[in-house]
Design an enzyme around this catalytic site. Structure first.
Site, PDB file in Angstrom:
ATOM      1  N   ASP A   9      11.078  10.341 -19.659  1.00  0.00           N
ATOM      2  CA  ASP A   9      10.789   9.623 -18.412  1.00  0.00           C
ATOM      3  C   ASP A   9      10.544   8.158 -18.769  1.00  0.00           C
ATOM      4  O   ASP A   9      10.337   7.832 -19.943  1.00  0.00           O
ATOM      5  CB  ASP A   9       9.559  10.209 -17.704  1.00  0.00           C
ATOM      6  CG  ASP A   9       9.271   9.517 -16.371  1.00  0.00           C
ATOM      7  OD1 ASP A   9      10.228   9.129 -15.677  1.00  0.00           O
ATOM      8  OD2 ASP A   9       8.081   9.337 -16.016  1.00  0.00           O
ATOM      9  N   SER A  10      10.532   7.317 -17.763  1.00  0.00           N
ATOM     10  CA  SER A  10      10.217   5.911 -18.013  1.00  0.00           C
ATOM     11  C   SER A  10       8.754   5.757 -18.414  1.00  0.00           C
ATOM     12  O   SER A  10       8.356   4.712 -18.899  1.00  0.00           O
ATOM     13  CB  SER A  10      10.480   5.095 -16.750  1.00  0.00           C
ATOM     14  OG  SER A  10       9.573   5.498 -15.742  1.00  0.00           O
ATOM     15  N   CYS A  72      13.044  12.276 -14.861  1.00  0.00           N
ATOM     16  CA  CYS A  72      13.011  10.968 -14.209  1.00  0.00           C
ATOM     17  C   CYS A  72      14.178  10.929 -13.225  1.00  0.00           C
ATOM     18  O   CYS A  72      15.342  10.984 -13.636  1.00  0.00           O
ATOM     19  CB  CYS A  72      13.158   9.868 -15.263  1.00  0.00           C
ATOM     20  SG  CYS A  72      13.323   8.219 -14.581  1.00  0.00           S
ATOM     21  N   THR A  74      15.221   8.503 -11.443  1.00  0.00           N
ATOM     22  CA  THR A  74      15.999   7.271 -11.548  1.00  0.00           C
ATOM     23  C   THR A  74      17.028   7.385 -12.677  1.00  0.00           C
ATOM     24  O   THR A  74      18.191   6.996 -12.516  1.00  0.00           O
ATOM     25  CB  THR A  74      15.054   6.068 -11.796  1.00  0.00           C
ATOM     26  OG1 THR A  74      13.982   6.126 -10.852  1.00  0.00           O
ATOM     27  CG2 THR A  74      15.788   4.766 -11.668  1.00  0.00           C
ATOM     28  N   GLU A 150       1.433   4.797 -12.854  1.00  0.00           N
ATOM     29  CA  GLU A 150       1.487   4.780 -14.321  1.00  0.00           C
ATOM     30  C   GLU A 150       0.196   4.169 -14.879  1.00  0.00           C
ATOM     31  O   GLU A 150      -0.347   4.620 -15.874  1.00  0.00           O
ATOM     32  CB  GLU A 150       2.706   3.936 -14.720  1.00  0.00           C
ATOM     33  CG  GLU A 150       2.975   3.799 -16.188  1.00  0.00           C
ATOM     34  CD  GLU A 150       3.659   5.007 -16.817  1.00  0.00           C
ATOM     35  OE1 GLU A 150       4.204   5.858 -16.100  1.00  0.00           O
ATOM     36  OE2 GLU A 150       3.623   5.091 -18.053  1.00  0.00           O
ATOM     37  N   CYS A 177      10.376  10.848  -7.029  1.00  0.00           N
ATOM     38  CA  CYS A 177      10.055  10.159  -8.292  1.00  0.00           C
ATOM     39  C   CYS A 177       9.007  11.035  -8.963  1.00  0.00           C
ATOM     40  O   CYS A 177       8.086  11.521  -8.299  1.00  0.00           O
ATOM     41  CB  CYS A 177       9.501   8.764  -7.994  1.00  0.00           C
ATOM     42  SG  CYS A 177       8.714   7.969  -9.426  1.00  0.00           S
ATOM     43  N   HIS A 179       6.584  10.458 -10.736  1.00  0.00           N
ATOM     44  CA  HIS A 179       5.197   9.983 -10.695  1.00  0.00           C
ATOM     45  C   HIS A 179       4.491  10.419  -9.399  1.00  0.00           C
ATOM     46  O   HIS A 179       3.273  10.520  -9.367  1.00  0.00           O
ATOM     47  CB  HIS A 179       5.154   8.451 -10.760  1.00  0.00           C
ATOM     48  CG  HIS A 179       5.427   7.876 -12.115  1.00  0.00           C
ATOM     49  ND1 HIS A 179       6.672   7.897 -12.696  1.00  0.00           N
ATOM     50  CD2 HIS A 179       4.606   7.258 -13.012  1.00  0.00           C
ATOM     51  CE1 HIS A 179       6.604   7.306 -13.879  1.00  0.00           C
ATOM     52  NE2 HIS A 179       5.368   6.912 -14.098  1.00  0.00           N
TER      53      HIS A 179
HETATM   54  N1  DGL Z   1       9.425   8.480 -12.811  1.00  0.00           N
HETATM   55  C1  DGL Z   1      10.644   7.868 -12.523  1.00  0.00           C
HETATM   56  C2  DGL Z   1      11.448   8.599 -11.462  1.00  0.00           C
HETATM   57  O1  DGL Z   1      11.336   9.799 -11.338  1.00  0.00           O
HETATM   58  C3  DGL Z   1      10.784   6.390 -12.387  1.00  0.00           C
HETATM   59  C4  DGL Z   1       9.637   5.474 -12.326  1.00  0.00           C
HETATM   60  C5  DGL Z   1      10.049   4.056 -12.672  1.00  0.00           C
HETATM   61  O2  DGL Z   1      10.065   3.780 -13.869  1.00  0.00           O
HETATM   62  O3  DGL Z   1      10.396   3.283 -11.769  1.00  0.00           O
HETATM   63  O4  DGL Z   1      12.236   8.012 -10.775  1.00  0.00           O
END
Ligand code: DGL
Length: 245
Positions: A9-10, A72, A74, A150, A177, A179
């Site tokens: 993940d990011s 993730c 994205t 985050e 997302c 998060h």
């Molecule tokens: N957690 C990530 C997602 O599911 C992206 C969060 C980010 O880095 O913008 O899209």
């Protein structure tokens, strides 16, 4: 030791996906990679996201991973197709906004899809949306929200949600997302009781089925989890393991 499964993940948001995976596959070995040096991904271009994710995939391949999970949305939306083409030798599973669940279980309900701008505007998500559009959906790109989550900035999160969440009655929220499942309480504080859908369970099941199909499930009874962060941020690591509890 049995070959591990790489989870990326990011940042630490992918912990919400890992939790679902651990329920189904508690004995596997895992390497979790948080790319905090480059996050957020949600405001980046496709070529940038590809470059970051490509480096993580190479890292996983050096660790001899038997499967890779994009925890993730994205990264899945912007990079999974090209990464699969580049590395056909490894199984890659990716999370995407669980919009099909609305079609399957709540088709008429007033729906809100929350995701990063990169996900919402991606070709991949647009395709999914048009395939299952219930004609009663608001798409809400949420720049910066993943960063606040985050960093655990609760006051900023509450202020942000107050500003961006729709005033009308919402029945279903798709958390697009990884998060966002961490802030369901704050979302309900503003929207009232809603039905949440996210792709975590679906990804876990898909991973389990694919490993079983390819005879790659572990025989061991002892799973191991290691955590890497691209900026070697020990605070991230601490929070990650707290969220995992
Ligand atoms: N957690 C990530 C997602 O599911 C992206 C969060 C980010 O880095 O913008 O899209």
């Amino acid at each position: 030791m049995d070959r591990p499964i790489g989870i990326l993940d990011s940042g630490i948001g992918g912990v919400t996906v890992l939790k679902e995976i651990l329920k189904l596959l508690p004995h596997e070995n895992y390497i979790y990679y948080s790319d905090s040096l480059h996050n957020p991904y949600g405001d980046k271009r496709k070529d940038e996201i590809f470059k970051y994710v490509d480096a993580i995939v190479q890292f996983f391949l050096e660790k001899n991973c038997k499967a890779i999970v994009f925890a993730c949305n994205t990264a899945t939306a912007l990079a999974i197709q090209d990464i699969r083409k580049k590395y056909p030798q490894v199984m890659i599973v990716g999370i995407e906004p669980a919009y099909k669940m609305v079609y399957d279980y709540a088709s008429c309900k007033k729906t809100l899809v929350m995701a990063t701008p990169a996900t919402i505007h991606s070709e991949k998500f647009m395709h999914l949306f048009h395939q299952y559009d219930n004609g009663n959906t608001i798409l809400l790109p949420c720049p910066n929200l993943a960063t606040y989550i985050e960093q655990g900035e609760n006051q900023k999160i509450e202020k942000y949600l107050k500003e961006v969440l729709p005033k009308e009655k919402i029945e279903v929220v798709v958390l697009g997302c990884t998060h966002y499942p961490l802030i369901t309480k704050q979302i309900e504080k503003i929207l009232g009781k809603v039905l949440f859908y996210d792709g975590g369970k679906g990804v876990a099941l898909r991973l389990k089925n694919l490993l079983a199909e390819k005879n790659l499930l572990t025989n061991s009874t002892l799973g191991n989890l290691s955590f890497y962060d691209s900026s070697s941020n020990s605070i991230k690591e601490k929070r990650f393991f707290e969220l995992l509890k």
